[in-house]
Design a protein around this motif. Structure first.
Motif, PDB file in Angstrom:
ATOM      1  N   SER A   1     -24.598   0.661 -12.797  1.00  0.00           N
ATOM      2  CA  SER A   1     -23.909  -0.149 -13.511  1.00  0.00           C
ATOM      3  C   SER A   1     -22.900   0.109 -13.266  1.00  0.00           C
ATOM      4  O   SER A   1     -21.798   1.292 -14.067  1.00  0.00           O
ATOM      5  N   ASP A   2     -23.126   1.472 -12.549  1.00  0.00           N
ATOM      6  CA  ASP A   2     -21.865   2.490 -11.346  1.00  0.00           C
ATOM      7  C   ASP A   2     -20.928   1.874 -10.436  1.00  0.00           C
ATOM      8  O   ASP A   2     -21.031   0.304  -9.422  1.00  0.00           O
ATOM      9  N   VAL A   3     -19.057   1.608 -11.201  1.00  0.00           N
ATOM     10  CA  VAL A   3     -18.659   1.058  -9.912  1.00  0.00           C
ATOM     11  C   VAL A   3     -18.790   1.964  -8.683  1.00  0.00           C
ATOM     12  O   VAL A   3     -18.057   3.343  -8.803  1.00  0.00           O
ATOM     13  N   ILE A   4     -18.950   1.531  -7.088  1.00  0.00           N
ATOM     14  CA  ILE A   4     -18.556   1.935  -6.531  1.00  0.00           C
ATOM     15  C   ILE A   4     -16.762   1.247  -5.811  1.00  0.00           C
ATOM     16  O   ILE A   4     -16.312   0.137  -5.446  1.00  0.00           O
ATOM     17  N   PRO A   5     -15.646   2.106  -6.084  1.00  0.00           N
ATOM     18  CA  PRO A   5     -14.154   2.024  -5.234  1.00  0.00           C
ATOM     19  C   PRO A   5     -14.013   1.252  -4.082  1.00  0.00           C
ATOM     20  O   PRO A   5     -13.017   2.152  -4.119  1.00  0.00           O
ATOM     21  N   VAL A   6     -15.160   0.667  -3.463  1.00  0.00           N
ATOM     22  CA  VAL A   6     -14.405   0.327  -2.171  1.00  0.00           C
ATOM     23  C   VAL A   6     -12.858  -0.234  -2.415  1.00  0.00           C
ATOM     24  O   VAL A   6     -12.172  -0.747  -3.254  1.00  0.00           O
ATOM     25  N   LYS A   7     -11.969  -0.210  -1.316  1.00  0.00           N
ATOM     26  CA  LYS A   7     -10.492  -0.266  -1.330  1.00  0.00           C
ATOM     27  C   LYS A   7     -10.134  -1.247  -0.297  1.00  0.00           C
ATOM     28  O   LYS A   7     -10.960  -1.149   0.704  1.00  0.00           O
TER      29      LYS A   7
END
Lengths: 305, 688
Positions: free
Chosen positions: B168-174
């Motif tokens: 449920s966690d966002v992994i903030p790939v950019k």
């Protein structure tokens, strides 16, 4: 579909109003014969270099080989394109396009609208882009392209080009089977305006054109374009390049160009297109890329407000 | 502890043909990336639509394993120089363990001091490692990529959003100015954007927004709906696999519908209708129970059933416009006699450096006539071939083929029939393009086969003559496929053609009859023969012959594909017989002696020089086999002859001191060797 069917000129006006609201200038059609709206200097020349540009315009597009003497319901010597070019391409350009269809009464939920791969290329002008043809219930009504290369120069920032086929789209909106049955405006039909020109231009292109003269004209136009380029007279040079291209199309329609010669002519036009693109950028640079400054000033102005 | 990881790249509409392979590429790259980073997982599932490439990594470990180990390095005297500075060896050792030389300590091991490091590292968290997914996006390749905005970065189409959820966690790939989150987009028209609480919500959440993310499920939906329609109307369809695949990747939510068109268009050749429907519109054509094409089509909409009538009537209108166009071309083309088109072929280039199509056709006639004579074909075949050779490229300048190039040959056949040409001539015009792919169907008729072989031979001869010879990586004119087609047709028609003899003869016949450059005798024609022999090899490999048999039959002086194939068949058939090894051994023994003796003399045997019966027996045996035509019989003959050969060797000293006797014996052996050569260079065979 809309209750009262849109005629062509209403359609054009709605598109102009819509795109003007998205920041486009409404330009007049350019007055030299050409095969597509892309070849207008408002697209071709403005695509190269770093300056921003946003314009829309109707462009009569002559394709001699497509002439059918006004007898085929869908093929024309000259059709009309509604051209929208924006540089840099807005992030939501696809959404803008779909909104513009709504303005014309085409509600996406009532149809099947598809973006089908069609990478566009115009080898004679050294142009290539990536994009789609847009299908409306199976009919190609627009061409949507992100220009990558124009005049053999990288287009940076990328320019988006949307070309609506006016007759196609209008046939759909007005629900007619032949373009000649379309209402142009105020009760005047397409046939009343274009039937004879279609016949006469086809007759000329297929039967009456003089090959020797066309060949001479091609050489003459080419030499003129070269001379003007050597004097940095970019815009008149470009006009003569357009004339070369149209003359070649007339020769081609006549079947006067063999496969081998064809490659030769195309490469002659492409060389000119490349040179004029380079010259255009150089000349704009000498002037400090005025539209780039404009944009910066405008932005700075906004921030100061 | 493990969780599922969801990664979605949201784009503008991708080309249908790249969708499936790109999502596979994404999965493969991710798999490799996770393995390299020591992150365990169960499996990777893929989802894809025209607007998204998605992977779901199942049961991904939350962190790497912790490391706590002592590692021994180089000896102290190698790790440090005289001044006590760290050497390259020491630096390399430390770096290799992810440490610095400062971490090195020394400890004695069997009386010598060694460098050691204590590597103690907590395993990295998956949430940190997964930020590297941006590099996977950057590394992806596509047939065509594009730039957008002012970026230098290229992708197949502009990227609009990224979803990256670990449980449920966002992994903030950019990537560029896009940061991954939990928001994805539904169907362009029917759906809304949707925020995902969990990676596992993906499939269902998007289904609610009219996106079927599982490509196989979409395909099944299409197939089921198509079958329902077909059943209801008592139709038949022959769904093209590629088209089905393409259509699946053109929609996010498929609804199948049927449309129809006026029956009058069915008077045109069915290929014209099918091309208009399939290639231009991505429709499936429809047949009745007797396999006749009928005036309906089946297509797929990207949406639900609402307003389907609009969509149907719109599609019908488009198809009619296309069919009208085709009808126009057809009627126009039918107005002219064939000669009108044939005359224009002088201005159609076959290739800049070779000449016109008209010129090619003249050569093809000469080649075909030569072949027909060589194969003793019937007069009628020759007559039909000659006529076909005068016409066969004419449809290239018809309007229909100008518009639909894929109909070349097919339109030629229809127009020829329409103009009153006989069936053989008409069909040959179509068949000369066959086989269109290396394993594609072959021409069925004799005239078509002859025209196809002559046309392809001419192509190869003239391209070699003009110096445009394919390299191992570059064969832009598909000369290999042409040559392979020739081999397949010859074998299919059982047409014997020893290329080494036939090529120079054909080139001779063409001399003075064409402006095209011809291959140089003795060098280029041999290159062509060897080029074709390589295609025979390809054929044998494709048909699962043992590699040593292939080597043996191709190393013989035999150049006729028919004979080479026959030899390969015989050797393959008997390869495992008890007698095979002794026969091959005896025959290769002969070759070895001949090679050693460098015998090039007269192979005429003088019986009066014989000294014993074994020589008479071998002589009689060889004479018996001289006229054997069938290679299977020849092999049987060798089985009979083998004890005779062995006895001959036991009884006679081949390299006799008397030159006359010696040469006579060598001559006798070389007669056997020549016979054996018909089967191949048997020394290449691997025998037990």
């Amino acid at each position: 579909m809309a209750e009262k069917k849109l005629n062509i000129q209403d359609m054009i006006m709605k598109l102009e109003k819509f795109w003007s609201s998205k920041g486009c200038m409404i330009m007049p059609s350019y007055d030299v014969e050409k095969g597509a709206g892309t070849m207008s200097p408002y697209t071709f020349l403005r695509a190269v270099g770093p300056e921003p540009w946003a314009a829309c315009y109707v462009e009569p597009s002559r394709r001699p080989a497509d002439g059918r003497y006004g007898k085929n319901p869908n093929r024309l010597y000259q059709h009309h394109q509604f051209q929208v070019v924006i540089k840099p391409a807005p992030e939501d350009i696809q959404q803008y396009y779909l909104d513009s269809l709504r303005v014309l009464g085409i509600e996406p939920l009532e149809h099947d609208i598809r973006f089908v791969e069609d990478n566009w290329e115009n080898p004679s002008m050294g142009c290539a882009g990536v994009g789609w043809e847009v299908w409306l219930d199976g009919m190609e009504v627009s061409q949507f392209t992100y220009f990558q290369v124009v005049g053999e120069l990288d287009v940076k920032p990328t320019m988006s080009e949307i070309t609506y086929g006016i007759e196609r789209l209008a046939s759909y909106i007005q629900d007619v089977n032949s373009v000649f049955d379309l209402v142009w405006g105020n009760g005047v039909l397409y046939r009343d305006i274009f039937k004879e020109p279609e016949y006469e231009h086809s007759k000329y292109a297929f039967e009456e054109s003089n090959q020797d003269n066309l060949l001479k004209l091609f050489d003459l136009y080419e030499a003129t374009a070269k001379r003007l380029l050597s004097q940095n007279l970019v815009h008149p040079a470009y006009d003569y390049i357009l004339k070369c291209s149209h003359t070649f199309n007339l020769l081609d329609a006549r079947g006067a160009v063999s496969v081998t010669e064809r490659a030769g002519y195309l490469s002659r036009i492409r060389d000119l297109a490349h040179q004029v693109a380079v010259s255009f950028v150089e000349e704009r640079e000498k002037r400090g890329f005025p539209l780039l400054k404009n944009a910066k000033n405008k932005k700075a102005g906004l921030e100061n407000d | 502890m493990t969780k599922d990881y969801l990664f979605e790249i949201g784009t503008e509409e991708m080309p249908a043909h790249v969708v499936s392979r790109s999502v596979k590429q994404l999965a493969d790259r991710t798999r490799k990336f996770l393995k390299e980073n020591g992150l365990k997982f169960k499996d990777i599932k893929t989802y894809s639509t025209p607007r998204r490439l998605t992977i779901l990594v199942e049961d991904l470990a939350e962190k790497q394993k912790d490391i706590d180990k002592v590692k021994k390095g180089p000896a102290k005297k190698i790790a440090q120089d005289a001044d006590g500075n760290w050497t390259k060896a020491a630096q390399g050792f430390a770096r290799g363990q992810g440490m610095t030389p400062d971490d090195i300590y020394f400890q004695e091991f069997k009386g010598t001091e060694y460098a050691y490091v204590h590597v103690k590292k907590e395993g990295k968290k998956a949430s940190d490692i997964l930020l590297g997914m941006s590099n996977i996006i950057k590394a992806m390749t596509f047939p065509t990529k594009m730039r957008w905005d002012s970026n230098d970065f290229e992708f197949v189409r502009p990227i609009h959003w990224l979803v990256s959820l670990f449980g449920s966690d966002v992994i903030p790939v950019k990537i560029l100015d896009i940061t991954a989150g939990r928001k994805t987009q539904g169907h362009r028209f029917l759906g809304d954007s949707v925020v995902l609480a969990n990676a596992d919500d993906y499939e269902d959440a998007l289904k609610d927004q009219f996106v079927i993310v599982d490509a196989d499920e979409r395909k099944d939906m299409i197939v089921h709906q198509m079958n329902d329609l077909v059943k209801k109307n008592n139709w038949k369809i022959k769904p093209d696999k590629n088209l089905l695949e393409e259509v699946t990747n053109l929609v996010e939510y498929p609804t199948v519908f049927a449309g129809s068109f006026d029956k009058k268009y069915l008077k045109m050749p069915k290929e014209v209708l099918i091309t208009s429907m399939k290639d231009n519109q991505r429709y499936f054509e429809v047949y009745d129970q007797d396999d006749n094409l009928i005036n309906h089509f089946i297509a797929v909409r990207n949406g639900n059933k609402d307003y389907l009538d609009n969509v149907i009537s719109g599609n019908e209108k488009v198809l009619v416009a296309r069919l009208d166009d085709a009808q126009f071309f057809y009627d126009e083309d039918c107005k002219y006699p064939l000669s009108h088109f044939v005359d224009r072929l002088q201005n159609v280039s076959f290739h800049d450096k070779i000449g016109s199509m008209a010129d090619k056709m003249k050569r093809v006639r000469i080649i075909g006539d030569f072949l027909a004579k060589h194969w003793k074909l019937q007069d009628q075949v020759v007559k039909d071939f000659d006529r076909a050779s005068e016409l066969y490229k004419f449809d290239l300048v018809t309007q229909m083929v100008g518009e639909f190039s894929e109909l070349q040959g097919v339109m030629g056949m229809y127009y020829a029939r329409f103009a009153g040409e006989n069936e053989e001539v008409s069909v040959a015009i179509k068949e000369h393009y066959m086989p269109a792919t290396s394993e594609g169907p072959l021409p069925e008729t004799t005239v078509g086969s002859l025209l196809s072989v002559a046309d392809k031979l001419d192509t190869i001869i003239t391209f070699f003559g003009a110096g445009m010879i394919p390299t191992s990586s570059n064969d832009p004119y598909a000369l290999r496929r042409n040559a392979y087609g020739i081999v397949r047709i010859l074998l299919n028609q059982k047409w014997s053609l020893p290329f080494n003899e036939a090529l120079p003869e054909m080139v001779d016949l063409l001399k003075g009859k064409t402006p095209a450059k011809l291959p140089k005798a003795g060098t280029q024609d041999e290159e062509i023969a060897s080029f074709i022999r390589d295609r025979i090899k390809q054929y044998l490999q494709k048909n699962k012959f043992k590699y040593d048999i292939i080597d043996a039959v191709l190393a013989s002086s035999q150049q006729d594909p028919i004979q080479i194939l026959a030899a390969a068949n015989v050797l393959q058939l008997h390869h495992d017989d008890d007698k095979f090894t002794p026969v091959v051994e005896s025959l290769t023994r002969i070759d070895n002696i001949l090679k050693k003796a460098k015998f090039k003399g007269q192979a005429k045997v003088d019986k009066s020089l014989f000294e014993n019966n074994s020589e008479n027996e071998l002589y009689a045996g060889v004479e018996n086999l001289q006229d054997v035509v069938d290679l299977a019989d020849l092999y049987e003959g060798f089985v009979q002859l083998q004890p005779v050969i062995d006895q001959y060797f036991d009884t006679n000293m081949i390299m006799d001191k008397d030159e006359k006797i010696r040469n006579n014996r060598l001559a006798q052996l070389s007669n056997v060797s020549e016979l054996a050569d018909r089967l191949g260079d048997l020394s290449k065979l691997v025998i037990k």
